[in-house]
Design an enzyme around this catalytic site. Sequence first.
Site, PDB file in Angstrom:
ATOM      1  N   ASN A  76      32.047  41.187  39.063  1.00 20.70           N
ATOM      2  CA  ASN A  76      32.111  41.479  40.512  1.00 20.70           C
ATOM      3  C   ASN A  76      31.853  42.956  40.814  1.00 20.70           C
ATOM      4  O   ASN A  76      32.151  43.441  41.893  1.00 20.70           O
ATOM      5  CB  ASN A  76      33.470  41.113  41.125  1.00 20.70           C
ATOM      6  CG  ASN A  76      33.527  39.673  41.588  1.00 20.70           C
ATOM      7  OD1 ASN A  76      34.598  39.107  41.685  1.00 20.70           O
ATOM      8  ND2 ASN A  76      32.384  39.065  41.892  1.00 20.70           N
TER       9      ASN A  76
ATOM     10  N   ILE B 175      41.723  40.757  42.037  1.00 22.70           N
ATOM     11  CA  ILE B 175      40.911  40.668  43.255  1.00 22.70           C
ATOM     12  C   ILE B 175      39.469  40.261  42.997  1.00 22.70           C
ATOM     13  O   ILE B 175      38.641  40.325  43.893  1.00 22.70           O
ATOM     14  CB  ILE B 175      40.930  41.988  44.066  1.00 22.70           C
ATOM     15  CG1 ILE B 175      40.613  43.166  43.153  1.00 22.70           C
ATOM     16  CG2 ILE B 175      42.239  42.170  44.792  1.00 22.70           C
ATOM     17  CD1 ILE B 175      40.345  44.449  43.907  1.00 22.70           C
ATOM     18  N   THR B 176      39.153  39.840  41.756  1.00 18.89           N
ATOM     19  CA  THR B 176      37.811  39.288  41.569  1.00 18.89           C
ATOM     20  C   THR B 176      37.824  37.904  42.217  1.00 18.89           C
ATOM     21  O   THR B 176      38.878  37.292  42.367  1.00 18.89           O
ATOM     22  CB  THR B 176      37.452  39.110  40.078  1.00 18.89           C
ATOM     23  OG1 THR B 176      38.343  38.151  39.499  1.00 18.89           O
ATOM     24  CG2 THR B 176      37.555  40.418  39.321  1.00 18.89           C
ATOM     25  N   CYS B 177      36.648  37.442  42.600  1.00 19.88           N
ATOM     26  CA  CYS B 177      36.658  36.110  43.220  1.00 19.88           C
ATOM     27  C   CYS B 177      36.353  35.073  42.149  1.00 19.88           C
ATOM     28  O   CYS B 177      35.508  34.211  42.302  1.00 19.88           O
ATOM     29  CB  CYS B 177      35.684  36.027  44.377  1.00 19.88           C
ATOM     30  SG  CYS B 177      34.003  36.328  43.890  1.00 19.88           S
ATOM     31  N   ASP B 178      37.051  35.188  41.021  1.00 21.41           N
ATOM     32  CA  ASP B 178      36.815  34.306  39.891  1.00 21.41           C
ATOM     33  C   ASP B 178      38.149  33.652  39.549  1.00 21.41           C
ATOM     34  O   ASP B 178      39.154  34.342  39.405  1.00 21.41           O
ATOM     35  CB  ASP B 178      36.314  35.139  38.708  1.00 21.41           C
ATOM     36  CG  ASP B 178      35.827  34.266  37.575  1.00 21.41           C
ATOM     37  OD1 ASP B 178      36.551  33.324  37.198  1.00 21.41           O
ATOM     38  OD2 ASP B 178      34.732  34.534  37.062  1.00 21.41           O
TER      39      ASP B 178
END
EC number: 4.1.1.19
Length: 617
Positions: A528, A481-484
């Site tokens: 994050n 769920i990191t935006c990476d």
Amino acid sequence: MVDYGIKLWSNDDFIIDDGVVKVNYKVKPALIDIVREAREKGYKGPLLLRFPHLIENQITKIYEAFHAAIREYQYQGCFKAVFPLKVNQMPNFVLPLVELSNDKCYGLEAGSKSELIVAMAYTNKGSPITVNGFKDKEMISLGFIAANMGHDITLTIEGLNELKTIIEIASEMAEPYPNIGLRIRLHSVGTGIWAKSGGITSKFGLTSTELLEAMKILEHSKLLHKFTMIHFHIGSQISDISPLKKAIREVGNIYAELRKMGAKNLTAVNIGGGLAVEYAQHESMNCKNYTLAEFSGDVVFSLKEIAKNKNELEPDIFIESGRFISASHAVLVAPVLELFSQEYEESALKLKEDSNPPLVEELNDLYNSITEKNAIEYLHDSLDHMESLLTLFDLGYIDLQDRSNTEVLVHLIIKKVIKLLKYKNHNEILKIQKSVQERYLLNCSFFQSLPDYWGLEQNFPVMPLDRLNRRPTRAASLWDITCDSDGEISFNPQMPLFLHDVDVSKEEYFLGFFLVGAYQEVLGMRHNLFTHPTEFSIIFDDELNKGYEIANLLEAQTIVDVLDDLDYDTKEIERILKQHIEDSDLDVETKKAVLGKLYVMLSENGYLRTISPQGVI
Ligand SMILES: *Cc1c(COP(=O)(O)O)cnc(C)c1O
């Protein structure tokens, strides 16, 4: 049935029984039941499960293997080991380790002042402490203090200046002094992604010229009698045993030479760490080419041979295995939040009355007329059509509704094909897996919990905790769920991962990542600003009703705590946020309600809590 290679990597620590993964110990609880129990207590998001009995298990295995080799070869030296703290410094790991090994002369290795303090506080008296890594005067003094306290401590010298500092401190402090070890710069190197610690270009250790110089300095300062150990470490996760054998021969000869030069108290050879863990889930992807018995046998045999040839005492053997001891004790459990193609239901299909582009009509026909026999052919056709339709969209010939219908139809076709070919033709599906893969969104952060996957592409065994008597049909890629975009374990046809087609709005689905107990926790980063997962230990006890209990609970940090750790002034943050709400145009009642909500969120951890309409994930 797909068993996720559990026989390859689990060493029978975990087994599949009755469609679920179980801990293969005492009452054999299912992991899924342990997870449900924790979640009922309110701990959502990712969970880290620790199994202290597996720590003890690994320590016992190493001791038994070396004792067996010592018996077999009638070896005269003894065997001792230390746990290198850098591999896992967490109190819920270290404290059980120390307690469970207090009958074994098993100590701790430290590589920094903070680790040395932990070692000085918790090493069982009589068990060894070794200190590696670069040391300044303060750290060496700390070693002297440990010796003064009565610890059996050896300071391993990485360079001649450290030796000079030791001599300086010895003149200032009282006996007993620590023992002195010399780290040797071997020309042998290990293989694999971690093989950086050996070889003549290595960051650590003394060259032969420096060894000769060190002997002179020790003799001159009347400290030669404190020189008791030589040490090397050719790198972690040694995949191939032959460089290790070479290193042992090299170090064994150095040992014998140094004794001949007068180092009469040199009685120990410390072979460092490096004993590998089998992470492979697929046959032919093995991470190592030897067993523990072979490893211990080779070490004992080689040292015996050299001692015999050079007519010297057979040295005591020290080992500093970290990964091998700690990897298996921890399991990361991540709830699946979403399957990305789940939104592509038939109900999402909104075909136009009479003006669908011909290719969309054709896709629709394919979908409706697909059979087991033509499945693969139709699948190929539909993938081709999708390409063409997307190009038409880019050129402005079809509209957004057409594009959506295209996506829905192709996903429906894929699902139907997989269903039709469930038990047959699997090889055909394998060939097109990449284009039919499903993306599973996991409530965890790979940066936080599997940093070696991100940094070194180290794979960890992963599998669902239940449904194991149902065939998994979806080729899976995993997203955190990191935006990476690096937070993805993509589908790899060489080591394919198949998961179940579940509707997570109706049923729970959990993935377990195994063998995550070495290096991952402290290396894990707060990308994050995700914190560590909530963790707990499973303690087995026959006296208990269930036969085990959940203990040593450590909750994931709250958002405020994470910000506080970064040295934000969290009081100020709260003040500013409150002020923003005060200054808004909301009425008084609403302001109060919004503020209340905000405070609740600040006191929770940052992992996702609600996704499905059912509520908390
Ligand atoms: C890292 C390290 C170890 C532990 O290595 P593992 O591969 O985890 O067993 C042991 N000794 C030294 C000096 C190290 O640097």
